[in-house]
Design an enzyme around this catalytic site. Structure first.
Site, mmCIF file in Angstrom:
data_model
loop_
_atom_site.group_PDB
_atom_site.id
_atom_site.type_symbol
_atom_site.label_atom_id
_atom_site.label_comp_id
_atom_site.label_asym_id
_atom_site.label_seq_id
_atom_site.Cartn_x
_atom_site.Cartn_y
_atom_site.Cartn_z
ATOM 1 N N ALA A 67 0.848 -1.193 0.000
ATOM 2 C CA ALA A 67 0.000 0.000 0.000
ATOM 3 C C ALA A 67 0.885 1.245 0.000
ATOM 4 O O ALA A 67 2.046 1.198 0.395
ATOM 5 C CB ALA A 67 -0.908 0.015 1.220
ATOM 6 N N THR A 68 0.323 2.353 -0.453
ATOM 7 C CA THR A 68 1.040 3.621 -0.411
ATOM 8 C C THR A 68 0.205 4.671 0.293
ATOM 9 O O THR A 68 -1.017 4.567 0.360
ATOM 10 C CB THR A 68 1.370 4.142 -1.829
ATOM 11 O OG1 THR A 68 0.159 4.329 -2.534
ATOM 12 C CG2 THR A 68 2.273 3.190 -2.568
ATOM 13 N N SER A 74 -0.661 8.621 -0.009
ATOM 14 C CA SER A 74 -0.618 9.612 -1.089
ATOM 15 C C SER A 74 0.318 10.760 -0.770
ATOM 16 O O SER A 74 0.595 11.057 0.403
ATOM 17 C CB SER A 74 -2.027 10.186 -1.313
ATOM 18 O OG SER A 74 -2.900 9.182 -1.731
#
Length: 67
Positions: free
Chosen positions: A57-58, A60
């Site tokens: 996951a990242t 933003s």
């Protein structure tokens, strides 16, 4: 200007986002100031870019707020 909003602290990052016209709402600025990005990212947390956080996951880039 979005990618030039990096800071050395969470508050500096937020102030740079505001200075560059990314943050235009006092409520958004207050919300972002209430949670330190370093709680989620261990390396360069105040860079204005997306970063990996875990589990593929990242988080933003801060400039994506646009409010």
């Amino acid at each position: 200007m979005a990618w030039r909003s990096h800071g050395k602290t969470n508050l500096e990052l937020i102030n740079n986002l505001e200075k560059n016209g990314i943050i235009r709402s006092a409520r958004v600025k207050q919300a972002m100031a209430s949670i330190d990005r370093a709680d989620f990212i261990s390396v360069s947390p105040y860079d204005d870019r997306p970063q990996g956080i875990s589990c593929n996951a990242t988080i933003s880039a801060p400039h994506m707020v646009w409010i």
